[in-house]
Design a protein around this motif. Structure first.
Motif, PDB file in Angstrom:
ATOM      1  N   ARG A 103       0.838  -1.204   0.000  1.00 13.75           N
ATOM      2  CA  ARG A 103       0.000   0.000   0.000  1.00 13.75           C
ATOM      3  C   ARG A 103       0.868   1.247   0.000  1.00 13.75           C
ATOM      4  NH1 ARG A 103      -2.339   3.552   3.829  1.00 13.75           N
ATOM      5  NH2 ARG A 103      -4.527   4.021   3.412  1.00 13.75           N
ATOM      6  N   GLU A 104       0.603   2.129  -0.954  1.00 13.95           N
ATOM      7  CA  GLU A 104       1.286   3.422  -0.983  1.00 13.95           C
ATOM      8  C   GLU A 104       0.337   4.541  -0.596  1.00 13.95           C
ATOM      9  OE1 GLU A 104       3.422   4.022  -4.595  1.00 13.95           O
ATOM     10  OE2 GLU A 104       4.670   2.273  -4.260  1.00 13.95           O
ATOM     11  N   GLY A 105      -0.950   4.269  -0.628  1.00 11.94           N
ATOM     12  CA  GLY A 105      -1.981   5.224  -0.255  1.00 11.94           C
ATOM     13  C   GLY A 105      -3.322   4.519  -0.341  1.00 11.94           C
ATOM     14  N   ALA A 106      -4.384   5.186   0.082  1.00 11.06           N
ATOM     15  CA  ALA A 106      -5.707   4.561   0.074  1.00 11.06           C
ATOM     16  C   ALA A 106      -6.168   4.213  -1.334  1.00 11.06           C
ATOM     17  CB  ALA A 106      -6.730   5.481   0.745  1.00 11.06           C
ATOM     18  N   GLY A 107      -5.587   4.871  -2.346  1.00  7.51           N
ATOM     19  CA  GLY A 107      -5.990   4.623  -3.722  1.00  7.51           C
ATOM     20  C   GLY A 107      -4.852   4.204  -4.629  1.00  7.51           C
ATOM     21  N   LEU A 108      -3.756   3.689  -4.053  1.00  5.13           N
ATOM     22  CA  LEU A 108      -2.600   3.282  -4.859  1.00  5.13           C
ATOM     23  C   LEU A 108      -1.858   2.137  -4.177  1.00  5.13           C
ATOM     24  CD1 LEU A 108      -0.617   3.780  -7.231  1.00  5.13           C
ATOM     25  CD2 LEU A 108       0.557   5.418  -5.746  1.00  5.13           C
ATOM     26  N   VAL A 109      -1.646   1.036  -4.924  1.00  3.39           N
ATOM     27  CA  VAL A 109      -0.896  -0.112  -4.414  1.00  3.39           C
ATOM     28  C   VAL A 109       0.028  -0.651  -5.498  1.00  3.39           C
ATOM     29  CG1 VAL A 109      -2.647  -0.833  -2.725  1.00  3.39           C
ATOM     30  CG2 VAL A 109      -2.686  -1.798  -5.033  1.00  3.39           C
ATOM     31  N   GLN A 110       1.064  -1.325  -5.057  1.00  4.38           N
ATOM     32  CA  GLN A 110       1.954  -2.069  -5.940  1.00  4.38           C
ATOM     33  C   GLN A 110       1.600  -3.543  -5.774  1.00  4.38           C
ATOM     34  OE1 GLN A 110       4.081  -0.454  -8.032  1.00  4.38           O
ATOM     35  NE2 GLN A 110       3.221   1.415  -7.141  1.00  4.38           N
ATOM     36  N   VAL A 111       1.493  -4.263  -6.894  1.00  8.34           N
ATOM     37  CA  VAL A 111       1.068  -5.661  -6.864  1.00  8.34           C
ATOM     38  C   VAL A 111       2.113  -6.520  -7.571  1.00  8.34           C
ATOM     39  CG1 VAL A 111      -0.721  -7.301  -7.554  1.00  8.34           C
ATOM     40  CG2 VAL A 111      -1.356  -4.968  -6.933  1.00  8.34           C
ATOM     41  N   ARG A 112       2.467  -7.626  -6.930  1.00  6.87           N
ATOM     42  CA  ARG A 112       3.362  -8.608  -7.538  1.00  6.87           C
ATOM     43  C   ARG A 112       2.753  -9.986  -7.300  1.00  6.87           C
ATOM     44  NH1 ARG A 112       7.863  -7.692  -4.815  1.00  6.87           N
ATOM     45  NH2 ARG A 112       7.562  -9.404  -3.398  1.00  6.87           N
ATOM     46  N   SER A 113       2.533 -10.746  -8.369  1.00  5.08           N
ATOM     47  CA  SER A 113       1.927 -12.069  -8.232  1.00  5.08           C
ATOM     48  C   SER A 113       2.633 -13.035  -9.172  1.00  5.08           C
ATOM     49  CB  SER A 113       0.429 -11.996  -8.560  1.00  5.08           C
ATOM     50  OG  SER A 113      -0.202 -13.229  -8.285  1.00  5.08           O
ATOM     51  N   ARG A 114       2.928 -14.219  -8.652  1.00  4.22           N
ATOM     52  CA  ARG A 114       3.579 -15.276  -9.439  1.00  4.22           C
ATOM     53  C   ARG A 114       2.918 -16.594  -9.118  1.00  4.22           C
ATOM     54  NH1 ARG A 114       7.645 -11.703  -8.119  1.00  4.22           N
ATOM     55  NH2 ARG A 114       8.943 -11.081  -9.859  1.00  4.22           N
ATOM     56  N   GLY A 115       2.915 -17.492 -10.101  1.00  8.23           N
ATOM     57  CA  GLY A 115       2.356 -18.804  -9.845  1.00  8.23           C
ATOM     58  C   GLY A 115       2.143 -19.602 -11.111  1.00  8.23           C
ATOM     59  N   ILE A 116       1.194 -20.516 -11.049  1.00  9.53           N
ATOM     60  CA  ILE A 116       0.832 -21.394 -12.155  1.00  9.53           C
ATOM     61  C   ILE A 116      -0.657 -21.249 -12.398  1.00  9.53           C
ATOM     62  CG2 ILE A 116       0.686 -23.788 -12.954  1.00  9.53           C
ATOM     63  CD1 ILE A 116       3.558 -22.906 -12.709  1.00  9.53           C
ATOM     64  N   GLU A 117      -1.022 -21.027 -13.650  1.00 12.22           N
ATOM     65  CA  GLU A 117      -2.433 -20.957 -14.026  1.00 12.22           C
ATOM     66  C   GLU A 117      -2.648 -21.882 -15.219  1.00 12.22           C
ATOM     67  OE1 GLU A 117      -5.763 -17.738 -15.479  1.00 12.22           O
ATOM     68  OE2 GLU A 117      -3.684 -17.459 -16.057  1.00 12.22           O
ATOM     69  N   GLY A 118      -3.563 -22.848 -15.074  1.00  8.67           N
ATOM     70  CA  GLY A 118      -3.843 -23.770 -16.167  1.00  8.67           C
ATOM     71  C   GLY A 118      -2.614 -24.512 -16.659  1.00  8.67           C
ATOM     72  N   GLY A 119      -1.696 -24.826 -15.747  1.00 12.80           N
ATOM     73  CA  GLY A 119      -0.491 -25.569 -16.107  1.00 12.80           C
ATOM     74  C   GLY A 119       0.650 -24.717 -16.637  1.00 12.80           C
ATOM     75  N   ARG A 120       0.473 -23.402 -16.712  1.00 14.53           N
ATOM     76  CA  ARG A 120       1.509 -22.516 -17.242  1.00 14.53           C
ATOM     77  C   ARG A 120       1.920 -21.480 -16.189  1.00 14.53           C
ATOM     78  NH1 ARG A 120       0.826 -21.302 -23.366  1.00 14.53           N
ATOM     79  NH2 ARG A 120       2.907 -20.653 -22.812  1.00 14.53           N
ATOM     80  N   PRO A 121       3.209 -21.177 -16.115  1.00  9.97           N
ATOM     81  CA  PRO A 121       3.663 -20.178 -15.142  1.00  9.97           C
ATOM     82  C   PRO A 121       3.240 -18.767 -15.550  1.00  9.97           C
ATOM     83  CG  PRO A 121       5.495 -20.920 -16.487  1.00  9.97           C
ATOM     84  CD  PRO A 121       4.313 -21.755 -16.878  1.00  9.97           C
ATOM     85  N   PHE A 122       3.055 -17.928 -14.543  1.00 10.33           N
ATOM     86  CA  PHE A 122       2.783 -16.514 -14.796  1.00 10.33           C
ATOM     87  C   PHE A 122       3.539 -15.663 -13.792  1.00 10.33           C
ATOM     88  CE2 PHE A 122      -0.451 -17.463 -11.616  1.00 10.33           C
ATOM     89  CZ  PHE A 122      -0.421 -16.341 -10.802  1.00 10.33           C
ATOM     90  N   SER A 123       3.791 -14.437 -14.189  1.00 13.61           N
ATOM     91  CA  SER A 123       4.430 -13.452 -13.320  1.00 13.61           C
ATOM     92  C   SER A 123       3.823 -12.098 -13.668  1.00 13.61           C
ATOM     93  CB  SER A 123       5.941 -13.432 -13.541  1.00 13.61           C
ATOM     94  OG  SER A 123       6.537 -12.453 -12.716  1.00 13.61           O
ATOM     95  N   VAL A 124       3.227 -11.454 -12.684  1.00  8.68           N
ATOM     96  CA  VAL A 124       2.555 -10.175 -12.887  1.00  8.68           C
ATOM     97  C   VAL A 124       3.147  -9.165 -11.913  1.00  8.68           C
ATOM     98  CG1 VAL A 124       0.348  -8.964 -12.685  1.00  8.68           C
ATOM     99  CG2 VAL A 124       0.394 -11.292 -13.580  1.00  8.68           C
ATOM    100  N   GLU A 125       3.570  -8.028 -12.442  1.00 10.46           N
ATOM    101  CA  GLU A 125       4.007  -6.918 -11.594  1.00 10.46           C
ATOM    102  C   GLU A 125       3.380  -5.655 -12.137  1.00 10.46           C
ATOM    103  OE1 GLU A 125       7.952  -6.430 -10.165  1.00 10.46           O
ATOM    104  OE2 GLU A 125       8.453  -8.514 -10.650  1.00 10.46           O
ATOM    105  N   GLU A 127       1.037  -1.731 -11.010  1.00 11.04           N
ATOM    106  CA  GLU A 127       0.523  -0.721 -10.103  1.00 11.04           C
ATOM    107  C   GLU A 127      -0.987  -0.668 -10.271  1.00 11.04           C
ATOM    108  OE1 GLU A 127       2.526   3.259  -9.592  1.00 11.04           O
ATOM    109  OE2 GLU A 127       0.814   3.812 -10.851  1.00 11.04           O
ATOM    110  N   ALA A 128      -1.696  -0.669  -9.152  1.00 11.65           N
ATOM    111  CA  ALA A 128      -3.155  -0.539  -9.196  1.00 11.65           C
ATOM    112  C   ALA A 128      -3.524   0.795  -8.566  1.00 11.65           C
ATOM    113  CB  ALA A 128      -3.830  -1.692  -8.470  1.00 11.65           C
ATOM    114  N   ARG A 129      -4.409   1.499  -9.255  1.00  9.81           N
ATOM    115  CA  ARG A 129      -4.801   2.842  -8.812  1.00  9.81           C
ATOM    116  C   ARG A 129      -6.309   2.974  -8.913  1.00  9.81           C
ATOM    117  NH1 ARG A 129      -1.707   7.545  -8.758  1.00  9.81           N
ATOM    118  NH2 ARG A 129      -0.012   6.367  -9.677  1.00  9.81           N
ATOM    119  N   ARG A 130      -6.928   3.573  -7.895  1.00  7.38           N
ATOM    120  CA  ARG A 130      -8.380   3.800  -7.936  1.00  7.38           C
ATOM    121  C   ARG A 130      -8.678   4.861  -8.975  1.00  7.38           C
ATOM    122  NH1 ARG A 130     -12.734   6.618  -6.354  1.00  7.38           N
ATOM    123  NH2 ARG A 130     -14.537   5.442  -5.593  1.00  7.38           N
TER     124      ARG A 130
END
Length: 134
Positions: A103-125, A127-130
């Motif tokens: 969390r950087e503020g009530a309307g701003l966050v940094q997101v990092r997600s990694r894993g496997i979806e449907g047998g394939r790897p993913f990596s997401v980085e 910024e989410a903003r309201r």
């Protein structure tokens, strides 16, 4: 020997009673940082390709499973700090992920997600903003 056992039993009972009467510090609700985010329409901008997607945020927990939108996934909270959470989740039959939200503020966050979806790897980085209402 019986006197020693009785003495130990009495000491254990006294310790248990003392602990029961000791006030316990109130704990914050799990993932409280997500509850402090502003509700509404959020735009997630990915760093890898600049793509954007919109998410309607009602509880903040919608940001945990960016690549696994289905309900019923099992979650395990790895880190739960005032300004950062990490959650690992498993979606039976569709993979798993580990997401960190800072969390950087009530309307701003940094997101990092990694894993496997449907047998394939993913990596997401990104910024989410309201950006408005849902």
């Amino acid at each position: 020997m019986i006197g020693i056992r009785l003495g130990l039993g009495f000491a254990s009972a006294a310790l248990a009673a003392a602990l029961a009467l000791t006030p316990v510090a109130a704990q914050a609700p799990e993932l409280a940082m997500l509850d402090r985010l502003e509700r509404g329409q959020w735009e997630l901008r990915l760093r890898s390709d600049g793509s954007r997607s919109r998410i309607c945020v009602r509880s903040g927990r919608e940001l945990i499973q960016i690549r696994h939108r289905q309900p019923g996934c099992e979650r395990f909270v790895v880190q739960d700090d005032p300004n950062e959470v990490t959650v690992q989740y498993t979606c039976r039959g569709n993979g798993y992920g580990r997401t960190t939200i800072r969390r950087e503020g009530a309307g701003l966050v940094q997101v990092r997600s990694r894993g496997i979806e449907g047998g394939r790897p993913f990596s997401v980085e990104g910024e989410a903003r309201r950006v408005g209402s849902c």
